[in-house]
Enzyme design. Structure first.
Site, PDB file in Angstrom:
ATOM      1  N   ASP A  73      19.347   5.576   3.154  1.00  0.00           N
ATOM      2  CA  ASP A  73      19.831   6.595   2.126  1.00  0.00           C
ATOM      3  C   ASP A  73      20.773   7.903   2.326  1.00  0.00           C
ATOM      4  O   ASP A  73      21.877   7.997   1.697  1.00  0.00           O
ATOM      5  CB  ASP A  73      18.579   7.264   1.377  1.00  0.00           C
ATOM      6  CG  ASP A  73      17.702   6.360   0.594  1.00  0.00           C
ATOM      7  OD1 ASP A  73      18.282   5.064   0.526  1.00  0.00           O
ATOM      8  OD2 ASP A  73      16.834   6.868   0.006  1.00  0.00           O
ATOM      9  N   ASP A 116      10.926  -7.222  -1.284  1.00  0.00           N
ATOM     10  CA  ASP A 116      11.535  -7.117   0.014  1.00  0.00           C
ATOM     11  C   ASP A 116      13.212  -6.541  -0.397  1.00  0.00           C
ATOM     12  O   ASP A 116      13.521  -7.296  -1.329  1.00  0.00           O
ATOM     13  CB  ASP A 116      11.553  -8.372   1.028  1.00  0.00           C
ATOM     14  CG  ASP A 116      11.795  -7.889   2.336  1.00  0.00           C
ATOM     15  OD1 ASP A 116      11.541  -7.033   2.472  1.00  0.00           O
ATOM     16  OD2 ASP A 116      12.251  -8.958   3.049  1.00  0.00           O
ATOM     17  N   ASN A 169       0.841  -1.073  -0.014  1.00  0.00           N
ATOM     18  CA  ASN A 169      -0.020   0.090  -0.099  1.00  0.00           C
ATOM     19  C   ASN A 169       0.772   1.217  -0.131  1.00  0.00           C
ATOM     20  O   ASN A 169       0.502   2.500   0.149  1.00  0.00           O
ATOM     21  CB  ASN A 169      -1.037   0.107   1.165  1.00  0.00           C
ATOM     22  CG  ASN A 169      -2.419  -0.885   1.155  1.00  0.00           C
ATOM     23  OD1 ASN A 169      -2.757  -0.928  -0.223  1.00  0.00           O
ATOM     24  ND2 ASN A 169      -2.627  -1.606   1.952  1.00  0.00           N
ATOM     25  N   ASN A 170       2.285   0.826  -0.297  1.00  0.00           N
ATOM     26  CA  ASN A 170       3.100   2.177  -0.419  1.00  0.00           C
ATOM     27  C   ASN A 170       3.039   3.008  -1.597  1.00  0.00           C
ATOM     28  O   ASN A 170       3.056   2.468  -2.756  1.00  0.00           O
ATOM     29  CB  ASN A 170       4.658   1.745  -0.315  1.00  0.00           C
ATOM     30  CG  ASN A 170       5.565   2.807  -0.158  1.00  0.00           C
ATOM     31  OD1 ASN A 170       5.432   3.551  -1.086  1.00  0.00           O
ATOM     32  ND2 ASN A 170       6.344   2.590   0.649  1.00  0.00           N
ATOM     33  N   LYS A 172       5.926   3.295  -4.063  1.00  0.00           N
ATOM     34  CA  LYS A 172       6.426   2.064  -4.914  1.00  0.00           C
ATOM     35  C   LYS A 172       5.183   2.053  -5.990  1.00  0.00           C
ATOM     36  O   LYS A 172       5.565   1.473  -7.139  1.00  0.00           O
ATOM     37  CB  LYS A 172       6.295   0.973  -3.949  1.00  0.00           C
ATOM     38  CG  LYS A 172       7.291   0.862  -2.934  1.00  0.00           C
ATOM     39  CD  LYS A 172       7.303  -0.511  -2.133  1.00  0.00           C
ATOM     40  CE  LYS A 172       8.340  -0.540  -1.247  1.00  0.00           C
ATOM     41  NZ  LYS A 172       8.407  -1.921  -0.563  1.00  0.00           N
ATOM     42  N   HIS A 187      18.656  -0.108  -6.527  1.00  0.00           N
ATOM     43  CA  HIS A 187      18.299  -1.828  -6.510  1.00  0.00           C
ATOM     44  C   HIS A 187      16.932  -2.180  -6.998  1.00  0.00           C
ATOM     45  O   HIS A 187      16.550  -2.966  -7.755  1.00  0.00           O
ATOM     46  CB  HIS A 187      18.643  -2.239  -5.095  1.00  0.00           C
ATOM     47  CG  HIS A 187      17.975  -1.325  -4.040  1.00  0.00           C
ATOM     48  ND1 HIS A 187      18.592   0.041  -3.755  1.00  0.00           N
ATOM     49  CD2 HIS A 187      17.151  -1.565  -3.083  1.00  0.00           C
ATOM     50  CE1 HIS A 187      17.875   0.475  -2.846  1.00  0.00           C
ATOM     51  NE2 HIS A 187      17.126  -0.156  -2.344  1.00  0.00           N
ATOM     52  N   ARG A 188      15.784  -1.361  -6.386  1.00  0.00           N
ATOM     53  CA  ARG A 188      14.578  -1.619  -6.605  1.00  0.00           C
ATOM     54  C   ARG A 188      14.331  -1.290  -8.115  1.00  0.00           C
ATOM     55  O   ARG A 188      13.736  -2.108  -8.644  1.00  0.00           O
ATOM     56  CB  ARG A 188      13.651  -0.960  -5.806  1.00  0.00           C
ATOM     57  CG  ARG A 188      12.058  -1.122  -6.134  1.00  0.00           C
ATOM     58  CD  ARG A 188      11.030  -0.225  -5.190  1.00  0.00           C
ATOM     59  NE  ARG A 188      11.190  -0.759  -3.798  1.00  0.00           N
ATOM     60  CZ  ARG A 188      11.875  -0.342  -2.928  1.00  0.00           C
ATOM     61  NH1 ARG A 188      12.276   1.026  -2.947  1.00  0.00           N
ATOM     62  NH2 ARG A 188      11.764  -0.765  -1.598  1.00  0.00           N
TER      63      ARG A 188
END
Length: 205
Positions: free
Chosen positions: A164, A69, A9-10, A13, A189-190
């Protein structure tokens, strides 16, 4: 248009994923499908946690789904905090400030500051066996994104979140928190894991 659940629910993202995947897929959140359960993340690996979240949605909603994750893995700490990155300092919540302070303390006497951020995405695709869709099977896939760098000795920058302000990616002389979200989201990375997911989905496999 194929509908796929992103087990989060972010909103940040969700926006990132939707912009990368474009209009080929309808990406919906946990809230969109009426799931308000705090899905457990009790595995001891990033891969395990991502799959645990995806499997929960598959078991309860029987929809195509992916989950992610992420962990920070520090060489001098044998890969810690890793899967425990979000709760490294203990407690129930995600206290980024406390997590950073603990990590900096543990690296005070160490010259090796090498580290990497790693994101794992678990994807479960619903594949119809017969034309009417009454019978289906699942396909399971995983994607990984890594960005290498080092842990700085002090905090720098105010953007981003988590670790960060103390992570400086290779090829840059600033931290993620100083780079700004546009650059970070391009090299992170994401972003790298999502690019692999997008390439796979776009191929229609």
């Amino acid at each position: 248009m194929q509908k796929i659940v992103f087990a989060t629910n972010n909103q940040h993202k969700l926006d990132e994923i939707r912009s990368i995947l474009g209009e080929q897929f309808e990406i919906v959140s946990l809230r969109d499908i009426g799931c308000d359960v705090d899905i457990p993340e009790t595995a001891d690996t990033l891969e395990g946690n991502a799959m645990m979240k995806a499997q929960y949605i598959w078991d309860h909603y029987h929809m195509s789904v992916f989950a992610d994750d992420t962990g920070l893995e520090v060489e001098a700490l044998n890969g810690a905090p890793g899967v425990y990155s979000a709760r490294y300092a203990g407690g129930e919540g995600h206290d980024s400030e406390a997590n950073m302070q603990k990590l900096l303390r543990e690296l005070t006497e160490k010259n090796n500051r090498r580290a990497q951020f790693r994101t794992v995405i678990a994807l479960i695709l619903k594949k119809d066996v017969c034309p009417c869709g009454c019978t289906s099977i699942k396909e399971v896939h995983q994607f990984e994104g890594i960005v290498k760098g080092q842990i700085t000795r002090e905090r720098h920058g105010s953007e981003g979140f988590g670790y960060d302000p103390i992570f400086q990616p290779d090829g840059y002389d600033t931290t993620f928190a100083e780079l700004g979200m546009d650059i970070k989201n391009h090299i992170s990375h994401r972003a790298r894991a999502v690019k692999k997911l997008a390439d796979f989905l776009s191929q229609g496999k």
